[in-house]
Each structure stands twice: as structure tokens, then as C-alpha cells.
Write a protein that holds these residues in place. Structure first.
Motif, short mmCIF file in Angstrom:
data_model
loop_
_atom_site.label_atom_id
_atom_site.label_comp_id
_atom_site.label_asym_id
_atom_site.label_seq_id
_atom_site.Cartn_x
_atom_site.Cartn_y
_atom_site.Cartn_z
N PHE A 158 0.86 -1.19 0.00
CA PHE A 158 0.00 0.00 0.00
C PHE A 158 0.89 1.24 0.00
CE2 PHE A 158 -2.44 3.47 1.70
CZ PHE A 158 -3.70 3.29 1.15
N HIS A 159 0.65 2.09 -0.98
CA HIS A 159 1.37 3.36 -1.02
C HIS A 159 0.53 4.37 -1.76
CE1 HIS A 159 4.87 6.05 -2.45
NE2 HIS A 159 4.49 6.41 -1.25
N ASN A 160 0.01 5.33 -1.03
CA ASN A 160 -0.82 6.35 -1.65
C ASN A 160 -0.25 7.72 -1.28
OD1 ASN A 160 -2.85 8.22 -2.34
ND2 ASN A 160 -4.30 6.53 -2.45
N PRO A 161 0.54 8.30 -2.18
CA PRO A 161 1.28 9.52 -1.81
C PRO A 161 0.49 10.82 -1.97
CG PRO A 161 1.91 8.80 -4.00
CD PRO A 161 0.90 7.79 -3.50
N THR A 162 -0.76 10.75 -2.46
CA THR A 162 -1.51 11.98 -2.71
C THR A 162 -1.75 12.77 -1.41
OG1 THR A 162 -2.65 11.04 -4.62
CG2 THR A 162 -3.72 12.91 -3.53
N VAL A 163 -1.55 14.08 -1.49
CA VAL A 163 -1.94 14.97 -0.39
C VAL A 163 -3.40 15.36 -0.62
CG1 VAL A 163 -1.57 17.22 0.69
CG2 VAL A 163 0.39 15.88 -0.13
N LEU A 164 -4.26 15.00 0.32
CA LEU A 164 -5.68 15.34 0.19
C LEU A 164 -5.96 16.52 1.11
CD1 LEU A 164 -8.05 13.76 -1.36
CD2 LEU A 164 -8.93 13.47 0.95
N MET A 215 2.88 3.20 10.49
CA MET A 215 2.30 4.04 9.44
C MET A 215 1.88 5.39 10.00
SD MET A 215 -0.52 2.86 6.58
CE MET A 215 -0.59 3.69 4.98
N PHE A 258 -4.85 15.23 4.64
CA PHE A 258 -4.41 13.85 4.82
C PHE A 258 -3.23 13.60 3.90
CE2 PHE A 258 -4.16 9.34 4.12
CZ PHE A 258 -4.44 8.80 5.36
N HIS A 259 -2.15 13.15 4.50
CA HIS A 259 -0.99 12.77 3.69
C HIS A 259 -0.19 11.74 4.45
CE1 HIS A 259 3.11 13.67 1.70
NE2 HIS A 259 2.43 12.81 0.99
N ASN A 260 -0.21 10.53 3.97
CA ASN A 260 0.53 9.46 4.62
C ASN A 260 1.43 8.79 3.59
OD1 ASN A 260 1.41 7.04 5.86
ND2 ASN A 260 -0.23 7.26 7.34
N PRO A 261 2.70 9.19 3.56
CA PRO A 261 3.58 8.73 2.47
C PRO A 261 4.23 7.37 2.69
CG PRO A 261 4.74 10.29 3.85
CD PRO A 261 3.35 10.16 4.43
N THR A 262 3.99 6.73 3.83
CA THR A 262 4.67 5.46 4.11
C THR A 262 4.27 4.37 3.10
OG1 THR A 262 4.80 5.93 6.48
CG2 THR A 262 4.93 3.61 5.82
N VAL A 263 5.27 3.65 2.65
CA VAL A 263 5.01 2.45 1.85
C VAL A 263 4.83 1.29 2.81
CG1 VAL A 263 5.98 0.83 0.16
CG2 VAL A 263 6.39 3.29 -0.09
#
Lengths: 382, 382
Positions: free
Chosen positions: A6-12, B147, B6-11
């Protein structure tokens, strides 16, 4: 549970007035010039364009306007966008609109960096290794495109509605201000609800591995969509409901609910893509027709999960009751459940069938969605 | 819903054998030399160390061992780690262990880049603007640290258990292989369950703004934790249950369930931090004591949400029944619900009280958790 990454780098960036900061977001990514994509001129009449252009000016960001993107976005417009983006040497794309504008923008972003025909990327002839950075201000919550790396475009010439998917296509920053969605018409609200529910149930029903936790997340999304849609039909300015609807929409297709599942397919989207490719029906409206038709055929393949759906979502006890409850709910809120509501005559069945069979090959599920099965599902939809 | 970003860049690399790829992950981030942090020598006996070192060797990555990190990790060890990291000029930290090893690693990562005393960062005297990149292989699912960008450490000298939080502390890559957790003892399994439930309910009960969708997500986590804990007590090798437990744990504290909420606090963690700082009780065990005690005092402040909890989680109808059901469940699975189970005498109340009041100031909730209120909650715990 299946293994996954799981890797979702978008800033929301979610909330009231967040669109005012779009210039800062672009500037912090070093952007100097954007292709500003949008649909109709509505954004110029309702003031959003002014807000965005002021924010760009304040941050010394140039823009090139690229409007006129339509629902069920088309490949010809993507070609045009790629040319405009190249001619003006933009270094990013800023999408202001719903999923159609955003998906077109992603396709343009990938196309600019690809030497051949961008449709190759939809056909899987070449991988997507680079794309212009995409930013967006979302004005309709439905497709989930604001927090995923996919895009769907229709090739008008071949009547194929196909998709691209690549990490390079995650938006860098997505602005989601639910207040901007308060002017969405009631029709598009309920079509969007159907789209979100479709994103939620595809894996829920078809996955060979479907953890309970993931089922619970799906049910949380569907319950929220049903609840907030009903509130918004009565009270379109209800910000809290608009916000929960939008946030649930994002969660339905950002990778969360599919993590750890395996062996799923997207049959409802696959069949609906034929409807919007052939008759340009609104995607969500097409889905509310397809879902009950598909479920009536499919439920015996996964009876436990259909009983679970009936119980958890509608408090019913059998699979059939659950399907009927969903169909009744679509009827109640006013999104179609029969092809006749689009004035598509039953004589069209063979035409739709051929397109569906083409999609089944594209989706890799031709062994399941045979001529016979697809006919049965389409007959359910008439 | 409140506005949020929301921004969670961890793989998150989740699944069987994923630890074998840790060297590739580090190499793809340009890492040449890591501080390899861990707790006891168990990882050397059970083969995990061999797997990790082979993967590092294959990818030409040097490492410096730094073991001996204990549960409820302590500041003195963080100081030591900072010195070792600096002396060896490592360019990243690789944590192999549970939340304590990972939190210590985050503190070391921030401390290496900070000129003063790393405890300043916990006291908020200086912002965290940089940190060594952190990677981890998780061997216990509980804290959610894999995470998120927080870390909790105890200053043994002052008996303060405080936290840091900064975007620079998000792990670059977290490897979560549920199979590595199959040897977690039954005690630590149930303490971990309590920790995850605590992460889930803090905002659920205390937030001034708590969207229904977020409540549904919280309930999904708690139901999953209860269900999988019961399975794992009977069948510790059940991979599917171990995996759902771990994935739910990650979701409980990665920002998802708090997005859009507002005005919440962490009273259970605040009070428990005093217990583990003073008596070194396992954090999760401390939480299963604190939660019912706190709930018995707090439920009248948010009766609707407590009734919802009772109904959704335990099928009960009143707040009190819900609290009792949770307490009974803790008793059933075998995590403590009274301070006496730690052999803490009631004469210790004044000592705990002073520490709690210090934490209340630190957490900014001294106006709510007054001497009188804190005494009442602690009395409930005895």
C-alpha cells in the motif's frame, strides 16, 4: 489476507475554502505554468475560476486554459490537450472539475511524456513510466480519481471505454471542498451515489479472498453513502452530509478497501463501460442499471456474502431481498434501474453484447463473461 | 466534518516473506549503511536476523547493530542510539521489532539531526525539521507506529512518558509480515488488542466533531480486533486472523479514523502513560485497566456515542452495559482491568495522581482532568 503493497502519496486537502491555497500547493512543488483543465464554463460563472486564477497569480503561476471536457471524457479531447500542453510547455496540469476532467488530465499528463499514440497506454502496449504532475480541485465526488492513479477515457472511434493505471498518475495534491459540491444537481448526486456503491461492491462480492475487516470498511462506505444521499436530496446545502459523502467516495477507490483482497474483478464497471461508450449514458446511472441485473445473475456464486450484504446494509435476511432492497433504493432516490429508462430498445441487445464481450477480453474475464452469461445479465437489465 | 489535510507517504509492504526485500527497499532509497535497532536477542535465535542480514548483504548495505531496546522504551537508550548512529555515520535506521523499537528508532532519527538534547523535541522546545530516514520490519502489531509519524518514549529520570510527532518521522517503508507475529505470547496479544481498541475509542468518544462515517470505521476496527483476538487465542498460527489483526492495528492510528474529526483528546493514553512511566506496566495492559475506569466517569458527557458503542460492538442497549461488556471482554481474554492486578497498592494513588496531572498539562487538558476528576478515574481503576 493476500500480500500487498500500500502506497498512496496523494496529499488530500479537504475542507472549506481549500481551493484558495491551490497556488501555494503548486508553487511548493516548483510549478511555474499549468494547463488549467475544466469542463463547461460554469466555473467562470460561479466564481471558482476567479478564486483559482487569483491564487495562481498570487503565486506567480501562469496558466493556459483548456475547457470543454465532457462527461464520459473522450480520447479526441485528450489528444487535443496533449498538443496544447506541449505547445505551451506547461510543467503541470491543474484539473478543476469532477472525475471526467481529472481523468482526462491524467491521460494528458501521461500522453505528454509518451512519444507514441496515448491510446497505446490504454491498450497496455507500453508502460507509463512518466507523467506531468497532476493537481486538482474536485467539484463532484464520485469516481475516487482524486486519490488514485487510474483514469478512464472513451475512444469514440472504436467505442472502447478503457483505463490506464500507474503510480505516476497519483495526483500530487487534491483539493476536496464539499461546499463546491453543493450545486451538484440531484440527478448527478444519485448517479454519484451509484458509482461509489459500485466501487465498493465490485471487490466485496467478487474477491476470492475477502477479509472481514475489508467487508466492514465497504459496509461503512455504503451505509454512509445511503444515509448522506437521503439527507442531501432533502437538504442540498447540508455541509456535514456533503462532506461525509465526499470522504466516503474517496475511500471507496483509493486502494484501502482492496488491500489484502485477491481474485476480484470489476464486472459492473465492465458492462457499464459499454453503455456509456455506446449511448453516452451517465456512468453512475448506467451502473445503477447494471448492478441489480448483475447481482441477480451472480449471487449464487457467493451466497454468504450476498446474505451478509442484505443483513448489514438493509437488515434483510436473504440475498434476493438484499438485491431487491438495493434496486428499490435506486428507484426511490431516482437513479435508473432499467435500460428502457435511457430509451435503449431491447433490439439493441446484440450491439451492447458485442461491446461487453470486447470489454470482457480487455478486463481478462472472457472465460466468466461468456456470450451466454453476458446475454443473461443484459436481459435482466432490460 | 472539520477541515483536514491527509498525507501518509509510508510504503506499507504487507505479507509473507516481505522482510526478505528489506535490502532492496533500502537500496532503492540510496541507503548504504543503517543502524539496525532491535530489542532482545530473540531475532538472532529465531532466524529473522539472518534473513535481514542476508538481504542487506545482497544489496551491499552495511549495518551497525544496536540491540537491547526494552518495552516502554527509555530516553537513556535513545541518547545512546544517537551517539552510535553519529559515530558510525549511518544514513538510515532499520528497526526490527515492535512499537518500542520503532519509536526509539524514530527518536534516534530525529535526535541525530538535532543539535541539542533530543528531549527538547518531546517538550516542544524545538520543532522537528529533519530526521534520518526510518525503515522497519514490524514484529508486533499494536502501536500503529509503522504508518504514522509519532513516537513515545519515557524519560526515566523525570518519570515522564511523552511523545514526538512530525512528518519527517513517517517510516519510508514498513514491512508487516503477520507470520512474524505468530510467536507473540498470548499476554502480549491481548495487551495489543487493548492498545488498538484504545487508539480507536479515544477520538470516537471525545471528539466534538465525530462524523458517522468515522464512527463506522472505528467500529470496523474494534469488531475485527475482538473477533481476531478470540481466534488467535485458540489458534495462534491462524495467518488470516493474524493478518486482519495487524492491518486493523495499522488503520487505528495512521490518521484515517481521525480525519475530519475535531476537538478530541487521548485521556486513556494520558493516564496510562503515568502507569507505565511509574511502574513499567505493559502499555496495553495499563490501557485495559484505564479504559473502563475512564469510561465509567466519562460516559455521561457523550451518552449517545456510548449507547452507539454498546449497540454496535456488543449488541447492548445502554452505555453502562457497553462499558461492562468491554470490561468483561478484557477479563475474558485475560488483560487486566484493575490496578491491583499489577500489585499496585491503593496507597500509590497520590503518586499516580501527580504524574497524571503533569501529563494533563502536557496534553493540554488540565482544565478537564483536574485533581478531582483524575482522582475519581483512578479510584475506579483500583
Amino acid at each position: 489476507m493476500e500480500s500487498f503493497t500500500f502506497h498512496n502519496p496523494t496529499v488530500l486537502d479537504f475542507g472549506k475554502d481549500k481551493e484558495k491555497q491551490i497556488g501555494q500547493h503548486l508553487a511548493s512543488h516548483g510549478v511555474k505554468k499549468v494547463l488549467l483543465t475544466f469542463g463547461s464554463d460554469r466555473i467562470k460563472r460561479d466564481g471558482l475560476f476567479d478564486v483559482v486564477s487569483r491564487s495562481l497569480q498570487t503565486n506567480q503561476i501562469e496558466w493556459v486554459e483548456f475547457g470543454g471536457i465532457v462527461s464520459n471524457p473522450v480520447l479526441s479531447k485528450v489528444y487535443e490537450g496533449i498538443e496544447v500542453a506541449r505547445a505551451n510547455n506547461v510543467d503541470a496540469i491543474l484539473s478543476v472539475g469532477g472525475g471526467s476532467v481529472l481523468d482526462s488530465s491524467k491521460a494528458i499528463a501521461a500522453g505528454v511524456k509518451y512519444d507514441g499514440d496515448v491510446w497505446d497506454l490504454f491498450l497496455g502496449k507500453s508502460p507509463i513510466t512518466a507523467a506531468l504532475p497532476v493537481f486538482d480541485i474536485l467539484t463532484l465526488a464520485a469516481t475516487g480519481s482524486e486519490m488514485n492513479c487510474g483514469a478512464v477515457v472513451t475512444n469514440e472511434a472504436t467505442k472502447e471505454k478503457f483505463a490506464i493505471n500507474a503510480p505516476a498518475l497519483f495526483p500530487k495534491v487534491s483539493v476536496v471542498n464539499p461546499a463546491l459540491m453543493q450545486t451538484v444537481t440531484k440527478d448527478y448526486l444519485v448517479y454519484s451515489a451509484a458509482d461509489i456503491i459500485a466501487h465498493s461492491i465490485e471487490g466485496y462480492f467478487t474477491a476470492a479472498v475477502q477479509p472481514h475487516f475489508q467487508s466492514r470498511l465497504v459496509e461503512s462506505i455504503i451505509k454512509t453513502v445511503i444515509e448522506t444521499t437521503e439527507i442531501l436530496i432533502e437538504d442540498p446545502l447540508n455541509y456535514a452530509a456533503r462532506a461525509e459523502f465526499a470522504w466516503a467516495s474517496t475511500q471507496a477507490l483509493n486502494g484501502l478497501i482492496y488491500s489484502g483482497t485477491a481474485g476480484f474483478s470489476y464486472p459492473n464497471h465492465m458492462i457499464e463501460h459499454s453503455l456509456s461508450a455506446l449511448y453516452n449514458v451517465p456512468h453512475g446511472a448506467g451502473l445503477s442499471v447494471v448492478m441489480p441485473a448483475w447481482m441477480k445473475w451472480y449471487h449464487t456464486k457467493n451466497p454468504q456474502q450476498f446474505e451478509r450484504f442484505a443483513r448489514e446494509i438493509f437488515g434483510k435476511s436473504t440475498a434476493i431481498e438484499g438485491i431487491e432492497a438495493l434496486e428499490n433504493w435506486f428507484n426511490k432516490v431516482g437513479t435508473p434501474t432499467r435500460l428502457s429508462q435511457f430509451n435503449i430498445a431491447s433490439s439493441e441487445l446484440p450491439v451492447i453484447l458485442e461491446n461487453v464481450l470486447g470489454n470482457a477480453s480487455y478486463f481478462g474475464v472472457a472465460d466468466i463473461y461468456t456470450r451466454e452469461v453476458s446475454t443473461e445479465i443484459l436481459e435482466n437489465a432490460f
